[in-house]
Design a protein around this motif. Structure first.
Motif, short mmCIF file in Angstrom:
data_model
loop_
_atom_site.label_atom_id
_atom_site.label_comp_id
_atom_site.label_asym_id
_atom_site.label_seq_id
_atom_site.Cartn_x
_atom_site.Cartn_y
_atom_site.Cartn_z
N ASN A 411 0.86 -1.18 0.00
CA ASN A 411 0.00 0.00 0.00
C ASN A 411 0.90 1.23 0.00
O ASN A 411 1.42 1.65 1.04
N ALA A 412 1.12 1.78 -1.18
CA ALA A 412 2.07 2.88 -1.36
C ALA A 412 1.35 4.20 -1.50
O ALA A 412 0.36 4.30 -2.24
N SER A 413 1.85 5.20 -0.83
CA SER A 413 1.34 6.56 -0.96
C SER A 413 2.45 7.51 -0.52
O SER A 413 2.33 8.18 0.50
N HIS A 414 3.53 7.54 -1.30
CA HIS A 414 4.72 8.25 -0.90
C HIS A 414 5.38 8.95 -2.10
O HIS A 414 5.16 8.56 -3.24
N VAL A 415 6.19 9.93 -1.79
CA VAL A 415 7.07 10.52 -2.79
C VAL A 415 8.29 9.63 -2.90
O VAL A 415 8.97 9.35 -1.91
N LEU A 456 9.72 -0.74 4.54
CA LEU A 456 8.55 -0.63 5.41
C LEU A 456 7.64 -1.84 5.21
O LEU A 456 7.63 -2.48 4.17
N GLU A 457 6.83 -2.11 6.22
CA GLU A 457 5.94 -3.27 6.16
C GLU A 457 4.89 -3.15 5.06
O GLU A 457 4.32 -4.15 4.62
N THR A 458 4.63 -1.92 4.60
CA THR A 458 3.67 -1.74 3.52
C THR A 458 4.29 -1.95 2.14
O THR A 458 3.59 -1.86 1.13
N TYR A 459 5.59 -2.22 2.09
CA TYR A 459 6.27 -2.53 0.83
C TYR A 459 6.92 -3.92 0.91
O TYR A 459 6.64 -4.79 0.09
#
Length: 898
Positions: A411-415, A456-459
């Motif tokens: 769940n990615a939402s990053h620069v 990170l755990e979301t990646y």
């Protein structure tokens, strides 16, 4: 150092301490969001065809936005970019055009001319240039001519179409200067380069990313609306968002203000009814089609544009000035000119301070290489679970077991620092590691954040795998994340006098999971000789290494095994660094170094098939194919595959070994590089005059065999760096039958690929690639640091003259940077001889950092804005900072314990 140079550093320091968020706004708007996996909801996974360029002006994006030279906040809630129309184009130019993977004879390929001219790491100053033809943009011709061409033909580009003939084009520049983290001053300047008066329409656009149409939780819909303009502005817009807050956009010049909604035009695309009368493509219809009813006369919506029409004489320019501010301003332009002048001069001082002694040409290379890396920061948004479920659209049954189905946690939402904002507008794991090496030159904190992001755990997959890229998160990229972590750790220590051990601890814990994944998943026989597929090197082998082999066959890869040896050593050094402050980590250092030794033992041929990956006769590492009956066939290819094991080397100084009794005992146990009675690596006990130890897979006797081949211009060493495949394969293509593969051959191809393998839009069979060359330079420097000037080898490129490792590293680094320097004929090798970049005053100072470079001429190939080729900045820096960093010089003369 001047106060102006200090200003940018102070902004970065304020960002680090949390005093100010200068990262809030940046160049986070992609050059392309159509044709991406995220936007693909097709049953067959054909992302390019499902959402193409023609749909992009009418179809609202689900995950992220795009635009020309645009900016956005760090969550891409509010976006700003420029649209243009020359009065002749069939569509409003809102985004860069290019060919899909199927349309281009070289795969996907952007067909525009734009440049990331300048950028500071805080984004306090940004400069973008777009070259826009005054004639009708040749969309159809570009598609048709490239479709007609074969892989043996060059691609047909915008320059080839005559679009810039007689300089009939516009130089459209966008400048951003931040007055504060929440106030941006914007200037758009369009210069007529032609010989006749010309007309141009410029439409600065402000809009919200559509996150309400897919929301199941009733996300409040944001709003843009007209507001009274202050005294020094011609118009003003208010932008209200429940999370971002309220912003105000002011325009200094008069314009026709337009409002619509960032909603899909279902009627145009599919013949279905629209939810409302105002949709995404309204500005195109208003301006190009003359459909004035397409925009909202009530002056509100979620997308705004200001139409400025210019009639400009030859050699003159039209200008637009804007201010985007959180605070409502009564005189938004009162300090406008001062802010531009100040931020520009601060940027000049900042970059001058990086290399004050550098030549003007090297400064230009450094600055534009870094600018490109900064501009390739993009907001990346992808919730795989929501995407797999269909996200408001009933998913096809094939999606349940299709692309990325085993990555539901992602769940990615990053620069994120992207490889290329148009060609590759998604993160790639091993690219990102090299981007961090570049970014660490100017913003080590952002580089550290990028290293940690994919852990990170979301990646990171629960099984420990690092996601490769959105087309297939489960693909395998080389394990270079530990390299990046060490690189930025060391960079921070040199810059600040102290490294961040807490950062290393966080990273090490996750990297150990990834290391374990490699051992469990990519060593099928448990013999410490690794597979991994193509490993980012695309078509480098005699066959597509990403394809499965027949049952019972196994490919033992020299590069995969070399990468793992490098990975194990880097984890060892990370653990030793931490153990200086926390001795408990000595156990991890011992475990990781033991794994390195096991890999060395396997490479030497003492496990499994009992055949070494090292070919003693040729003095080179090569892949092995193991048949079901145990028969071994050596794949007789000379490529990066056989050089990569050289990367597995680290120099350990006495400081790291002080009080490390058990680790030193392990080194002594393997004195002479011995393991179970055989020599498998360099002696880890021997020290140099500084008391340093060398941990290296390759021994000195191997080096004297490998290096003459690497530095032979008839083999690897081109005038512009080390080639992907030896030039010997131009004549020696070794056709042979390899069990499990069939009839094979390899051919040296110095330019674009002549094979459709991996889409045919990259080529490792001859061109020069910056990242592997960079790692080779790093390895040579480490080896020289330990072995010193006493170790030399005959260099065929210098008629057999004996040279040191430092001389070799410098010679290679200079040849790579020379790709971007003007030669004795005043030509830049990166561009064709007839390119306007060679002589035209409006092009000659503009650089492009391509994906890879021709193995004979140095001409740039592939993607034209590739972040990892920004490593040129590191190599320019190296020219002026070649000695051991002051930190190490100090430590080398300081007795242990003092």
């Amino acid at each position: 150092m001047s106060n102006q140079a200090d200003a940018e550093r102070q902004r970065l320091e304020n960002q680090r301490t949390g005093g100010e968020n200068w990262r809030l706004w940046g160049p986070y708007l992609s050059e392309r969001s159509w044709g991406t996996v995220r936007e693909d909801y097709s049953p067959d996974g054909d992302a390019w065809e499902y959402f193409d360029h023609d749909q992009s002006r009418s179809r609202a994006y689900r995950w992220s936005e795009d635009g020309l030279g645009g900016i956005a906040d760090e969550a891409q809630r509010l976006c700003f970019s420029l649209a243009l129309w020359n009065g002749r184009d069939s569509i409003l130019k809102e985004r860069a055009f290019g060919l899909t993977g199927k349309q281009g004879n070289r795969g996907e390929d952007v067909k525009e001319c734009y440049f990331y001219v300048d950028a500071t790491p805080s984004h306090s100053w940004l400069h973008y240039l777009y070259k826009y033809p005054q004639s009708a943009f040749p969309y159809t011709r570009l598609v048709e001519e490239n479709a007609r061409r074969t892989r043996q033909d060059p691609s047909f580009d915008l320059m080839d179409s005559g679009a810039f003939a007689d300089r009939r084009y516009w130089d459209v520049e966008i400048f951003y200067a931040k007055a504060s983290p929440e106030e941006l001053h914007i200037r758009i300047r369009a210069s007529n380069r032609g010989e006749d008066e010309a007309i141009l329409w410029l439409l600065p656009q402000l809009w919200f990313r559509n996150d309400w149409a897919w929301s199941k939780n009733g996300v409040p819909k944001p709003a843009l609306c007209a507001m009274p303009a202050p005294a020094d502005a011609a118009w003003a817009v208010m932008a209200e968002h429940s999370m971002l807050g309220t912003y105000h956009l002011y325009g200094r010049q008069r314009a026709d203000v337009l409002y619509t909604e960032n909603e899909t035009n279902h009627s145009r695309l599919w013949g279905a009814a629209n939810a409302g009368p105002y949709v995404k493509d309204a500005f195109h219809r208003y301006l190009v089609d003359g459909e004035h009813a397409a925009v909202n006369p009530q002056q509100h919506g979620t997308k705004f544009g200001a139409v400025h029409q210019f009639r400009v004489a030859p050699g003159q320019a039209g200008t637009i000035d804007l201010v985007l501010s959180r605070v409502r301003r009564s005189q938004p332009f009162i300090h406008h000119e001062d802010i531009f002048e100040l931020r520009r001069s601060e940027a000049d001082a900042f970059f001058k301070g990086l290399l004050p002694e550098a030549s003007l040409q090297d400064h230009r290379i450094l600055r534009q290489a870094l600018a490109g890396t900064i501009w390739n920061k993009q907001f990346f948004h992808y919730d795989v679970t929501a995407w797999l479920k269909g996200d408001g659209v009933s998913p096809p049954s094939s999606r349940k077991y299709g692309r990325n189905h085993s990555w539901r946690h992602l769940n990615a939402s990053h620069v994120i620092s992207m490889p290329d904002a148009w060609e590759y507008p998604w993160f790639a794991a091993w690219d990102l590691a090299f981007h961090c090496a570049v970014l660490a030159l100017i913003d080590v904190d952002f580089a550290k954040d990028q290293v940690e992001l994919l852990l990170l755990e979301t990646y990171l997959h629960p099984n420990g795998q690092i996601p490769a890229y959105e087309w297939s998160f489960g693909d395998v990229n080389p394990p270079v994340h530990a390299m990046a972590a060490l690189k930025v750790f060391r960079a921070e220590r040199v810059q600040r006098g102290k490294g961040d051990i807490t950062f290393l601890k966080r990273v090490l814990h996750k990297l150990l999971l990834n290391h374990t994944w490699w051992i469990n998943r990519k060593d099928a026989t448990g013999t410490n000789v690794f597979e991994g597929g193509f490993l980012g090197l695309d078509n480098i082998s005699v066959y597509d290494r990403s394809k499965p082999l027949p049952s019972g066959y196994t490919l033992k890869q020299a590069d995969a095994t070399g990468w793992m040896a490098m990975f194990s050593l880097q984890l060892t050094v990370i653990a030793l660094e931490i153990a200086v402050e926390d001795p408990a980590y000595e156990n991890i250092a011992i475990q990781c170094y033991s794994q390195f030794l096991a890999i060395g033992y396997a490479i030497a041929g003492h496990t499994g098939a009992c055949v070494s990956l090292w070919d003693e006769a040729d003095g080179f590492f090569k892949d092995l194919m193991i048949s079901p009956d145990g028969t071994v066939n050596r794949i007789d290819v000379f490529s990066w595959v056989g050089i990569i094991p050289l990367f597995a080397c680290e120099v350990v100084d006495a400081r790291l070994l002080e009080h490390r009794t058990r680790f030193k005992a392990l080194l002594w146990k393997h004195k002479g590089g011995m393991f179970d009675g055989s020599t498998i690596c360099a002696c880890p006990v021997h020290t140099n005059e500084r008391g340093e130890h060398l941990l290296s897979l390759v021994t000195a006797s191997m080096l004297v065999k490998m290096l003459p081949r690497i530095f032979d211009e008839k083999e690897f060493f081109s005038p512009h760096g080390v080639r992907g495949v030896s030039k010997r394969h131009a004549t020696y293509q070794n056709p042979e039958h390899i069990p499990g593969i069939g009839n094979t051959f390899i051919r040296y191809v110095p330019g674009e690929s002549d094979s459709p393998m991996f889409g045919g839009n990259s080529n490792w069979r001859g061109p020069v690639w910056m990242p592997t060359n960079y790692l080779l330079i790093q390895a040579l420097e480490k080896l020289h640091r330990f072995l010193g000037d006493a170790f030399t080898f005959p260099a065929p490129c210098l008629n057999g003259y004996e040279i040191t490792l430092k001389y070799a590293a410098t010679m290679l680094a200079e040849r790579l940077v020379d790709i971007f320097r003007r030669d004795e004929s005043d030509l830049i090798p990166a561009f064709p001889m007839d390119s306007p970049h060679q002589t035209d005053p409006h092009w000659r100072d503009l650089l492009l950092f391509h994906e890879y470079f021709h193995g004979e001429t140095g001409q740039g190939l592939g993607a034209a804005h590739q972040s990892w080729s920004g490593l040129a900045a590191n190599l320019v820096t190296r020219r002026y900072h070649q000695n051991i960093p002051k930190f190490w010089r100090h430590r080398a003369t300081t007795p242990p314990g003092s």
